[in-house]
Write a protein that holds these residues in place. Structure first.
Motif, PDB file in Angstrom:
ATOM      1  N   ALA A   1      30.869  39.835  71.314  1.00  0.00           N
ATOM      2  CA  ALA A   1      31.182  39.590  69.886  1.00  0.00           C
ATOM      3  C   ALA A   1      32.791  39.491  69.651  1.00  0.00           C
ATOM      4  O   ALA A   1      33.619  39.897  70.654  1.00  0.00           O
ATOM      5  CB  ALA A   1      30.706  40.650  68.987  1.00  0.00           C
ATOM      6  N   ILE A   2      33.246  39.057  68.576  1.00  0.00           N
ATOM      7  CA  ILE A   2      34.792  38.978  68.438  1.00  0.00           C
ATOM      8  C   ILE A   2      34.909  40.503  68.013  1.00  0.00           C
ATOM      9  O   ILE A   2      34.199  41.141  67.247  1.00  0.00           O
ATOM     10  CB  ILE A   2      35.274  38.099  67.404  1.00  0.00           C
TER      11      ILE A   2
ATOM     12  N   GLY B   1      29.035  37.772  59.814  1.00  0.00           N
ATOM     13  CA  GLY B   1      30.210  37.931  58.802  1.00  0.00           C
ATOM     14  C   GLY B   1      31.689  37.852  59.145  1.00  0.00           C
ATOM     15  O   GLY B   1      32.591  37.068  58.685  1.00  0.00           O
ATOM     16  N   PRO B   2      31.812  38.974  59.832  1.00  0.00           N
ATOM     17  CA  PRO B   2      33.347  39.133  60.089  1.00  0.00           C
ATOM     18  C   PRO B   2      33.693  38.005  61.279  1.00  0.00           C
ATOM     19  O   PRO B   2      34.960  37.800  61.497  1.00  0.00           O
ATOM     20  CB  PRO B   2      33.165  40.570  61.158  1.00  0.00           C
ATOM     21  N   ALA B   3      32.897  37.538  62.124  1.00  0.00           N
ATOM     22  CA  ALA B   3      33.180  36.458  63.029  1.00  0.00           C
ATOM     23  C   ALA B   3      33.397  35.246  62.252  1.00  0.00           C
ATOM     24  O   ALA B   3      34.324  34.233  62.442  1.00  0.00           O
ATOM     25  CB  ALA B   3      31.970  36.106  63.774  1.00  0.00           C
ATOM     26  N   ALA B   4      32.762  35.067  60.910  1.00  0.00           N
ATOM     27  CA  ALA B   4      33.049  33.951  60.085  1.00  0.00           C
ATOM     28  C   ALA B   4      34.616  33.837  59.784  1.00  0.00           C
ATOM     29  O   ALA B   4      34.993  32.828  59.722  1.00  0.00           O
ATOM     30  CB  ALA B   4      32.130  33.762  58.997  1.00  0.00           C
ATOM     31  N   SER B   5      34.942  35.002  59.227  1.00  0.00           N
ATOM     32  CA  SER B   5      36.394  35.267  58.856  1.00  0.00           C
ATOM     33  C   SER B   5      37.337  34.949  59.824  1.00  0.00           C
ATOM     34  O   SER B   5      38.330  34.282  59.467  1.00  0.00           O
ATOM     35  CB  SER B   5      36.408  36.638  58.307  1.00  0.00           C
ATOM     36  N   VAL B   6      37.189  35.297  60.748  1.00  0.00           N
ATOM     37  CA  VAL B   6      37.954  35.009  62.037  1.00  0.00           C
ATOM     38  C   VAL B   6      38.047  33.464  62.394  1.00  0.00           C
ATOM     39  O   VAL B   6      39.417  32.953  62.453  1.00  0.00           O
ATOM     40  CB  VAL B   6      37.605  35.773  63.397  1.00  0.00           C
ATOM     41  N   MET B   7      37.043  32.898  62.302  1.00  0.00           N
ATOM     42  CA  MET B   7      36.994  31.544  62.559  1.00  0.00           C
ATOM     43  C   MET B   7      37.518  30.665  61.362  1.00  0.00           C
ATOM     44  O   MET B   7      38.270  29.661  61.513  1.00  0.00           O
ATOM     45  CB  MET B   7      35.804  30.906  62.941  1.00  0.00           C
TER      46      MET B   7
END
Length: 564
Positions: free
Chosen positions: A294-295, A238-244
């Motif tokens: 991970a980011i 989920g956090p990775a999706a927000s960054v992308m």
């Protein structure tokens, strides 16, 4: 066309994208007891009036593995661990079925003590008697020689429903991180397998024949078939999706911060020169370091539904959450209710917010407005403190972006990009509090789903060669073979690229020539006596996380799933 779905703690968001245009966006409450119900609602909404046959890719960001670990709904794992030189394996004990098997490899992968078959038999018998069906196998220096791990897998045979082998999770040497990664991968396997099967069945009902991918913690995706072998890679997607999503909707070249405000938590990320930072070695799960790339994202317990409390006259906000805010039918006042009372927002049933805040204030002899102001200020203070801590921490150690290491470079963010449902409400408040420019992009409410939709498939591998011993290994692909003494760094680099490309080709992923990067290429002479005996070579190749397109044009209304 591409579909992106982000399953958040409070809402599940979905988008349909055609090239660089957003066609439809939808939002539904997340049903944690039935995630497929939330996915189905969103799919019905974004596909309304569209031809499902045109959808070629569906990328999914899910909280499934994260929630399974947090709530303890994981399988028991039989950990079969072989130690060796250095820190004893007992110091990395994890889970209730942790067994140490005697045997030893040295740092070159040479067997120095044979595997104790009696130890192994007793450990497997104990696991069988306790009903354990998922296993993790980790041997020190197994990336240099997988013989012990392969022998243990052979001995387990059909007793195991699933086995994670340490040498396949990463080519990186770190025994403790490897043990933790192996454990969590096997612990969440059954949960993920059940979800994946139900998801594939559900998609057939939509006449979708799309490639289905799962978002990984590093900001890339992997085909769902591969995710079945490595479900731990989907944790914190989920956090990775927000960054992308930031890269896809408001790309930049300067240092900046991202804040994703959800209903339960908020995620904070730092960008250096417009690129997100990467956890080089791997993230920690339950405070245990792993090899999951991970980011770098920091999470805090502040969201629209964060509970407001008064303790000894002091007003606090979060980190607890008791369901939705009162304006959305909840039973206790939260941060969003305070924003409604201060007329900074007009969400849901505003009158219920007023009633809840008034009741809490009266119980502690406080004024309703004063309590709401202090609750909002407490939330802003928590966010500000976390941002300060993150920036200081990053500037005290080497910084790795998804592209490269940045050396001798201080990161000085001057802008904050805020996404998430309540983002617009916080824009002015955060600008005043932090003293920096705060931007809220047009698609802030579904940025995570946009990021999921437009993220490309990624992978990486490490190739090592010891030409003195004539050995070459690519552990993550299970490749261990002989190599000539004259094998060069240039040959290793070329082979690493070719192997990575071939591996992704098998998964149906096509790459351009410049999609594969070499992030490490080192060769050191190995000296025996007074002579150079050979070289120790290490090459790391990767397909770095990136978005396949950037959205252009106006946004579309976000429709609530189930409503016309």
């Amino acid at each position: 066309m591409r579909i992106g779905i982000d399953i958040g703690g409070t809402h599940t968001d979905g988008v349909l994208i055609d090239g660089c245009r957003l066609i439809a966006a939808a939002k539904a409450p997340t049903n944690h007891d039935n995630l497929l119900a939330s996915i189905t609602q969103v799919l019905h909404t974004v596909l309304a009036g569209q031809d499902p046959a045109r959808v070629r890719t569906l990328n999914l960001s899910t909280t499934l593995t994260t929630n399974a670990i947090v709530t303890g709904k994981t399988d028991p794992v039989g950990m079969l661990v072989v130690g060796g030189p250095g820190i004893a394996a007992k110091h990395y004990r994890i889970g209730d079925h942790y067994h140490q098997i005697y045997g030893s490899l040295d740092h070159l992968g040479t067997e120095t003590s044979s595997l104790d078959e009696q130890d192994l038999d007793e450990a497997i018998t104990a696991c069988r008697d306790q009903g354990v069906k998922c296993f993790g196998v980790a041997c020190k220096f197994s990336p240099r020689n997988p013989a012990f791990e392969n022998r243990i897998r052979e001995e387990l045979g059909d007793q195991a429903d699933f086995i994670t082998l340490g040498h396949l999770v990463s080519g990186q040497l770190n025994f403790g991180r490897r043990i933790h990664t192996v454990y969590y991968n096997s612990a969440v396997w059954r949960t993920f397998r059940s979800f994946a099967g139900a998801l594939n069945a559900s998609l057939k009902g939509f006449a979708l024949d799309a490639e289905v991918n799962i978002l990984k913690a590093d900001g890339g995706t992997m085909p769902i078939a591969r995710a079945l072998d490595a479900p731990v890679q989907s944790i914190f997607s989920g956090p990775a999706a927000s960054v992308m999503g930031i890269l896809a909707t408001c790309p930049a070249t300067e240092d900046l911060l991202m804040l994703d405000i959800g209903g339960t938590t908020s995620d904070i990320a730092l960008f250096a020169g417009g690129e997100p930072l990467l956890e080089r070695e791997g993230i920690a799960i339950e405070d245990r370091p792993t090899l999951v790339r991970a980011i770098h994202v920091e999470s805090i317990g502040i969201g629209g539904d964060s509970l407001i409390r008064v303790v000894d006259g002091v007003v606090t906000t979060g980190p607890d959450r008791l369901g939705h805010c009162m304006a959305a039918g909840g039973s206790a006042p939260s941060l969003m209710d305070a924003l409604n009372v201060l007329e900074l927002a007009a969400f849901g049933e505003v009158e219920r917010s007023r009633e809840g805040i008034h009741a809490l204030a009266s119980a502690h002899q406080l004024d309703s407005t004063a309590l709401a102001e202090q609750a909002v200020d407490a939330a802003l203070a928590t966010i500000g403190a976390k941002i300060d801590t993150l920036v200081r921490m990053v500037n005290t150690k080497p910084v790795y972006t998804i592209h490269e290491i940045l050396e001798d470079r201080e990161i000085k963010p001057r802008k904050l990009i805020v996404i998430g449902g309540p983002a617009a409400v916080f824009q002015e408040l955060l600008a005043k509090r932090l003293g920096m420019a705060v931007e809220v992009p047009p698609l802030h409410g579904v940025a995570n789903a946009v990021g999921a939709a437009l993220t490309r498939t990624t992978s990486h591998l490490a190739l090592t060669a010891n030409t003195a011993r004539g050995q070459l290994s690519v552990p993550m692909l299970g490749i261990f073979r002989t190599v000539a003494r004259g094998y060069s760094l240039q040959e290793a680099t070329s082979e690493a690229k070719s192997l990575l490309r071939a591996d992704l080709d098998k998964a149906g992923v096509s790459l351009a020539d410049d999609d594969i990067q070499i992030t490490q290429a080192d060769a050191f002479n190995m000296v025996e006596g007074s002579y150079t005996a050979g070289k120790n070579i290490r090459v790391v190749a990767q397909v770095r996380p990136a978005v396949v397109a950037r959205l252009a044009g106006d946004s579309v209304p976000v429709r609530l799933a189930g409503q016309p």
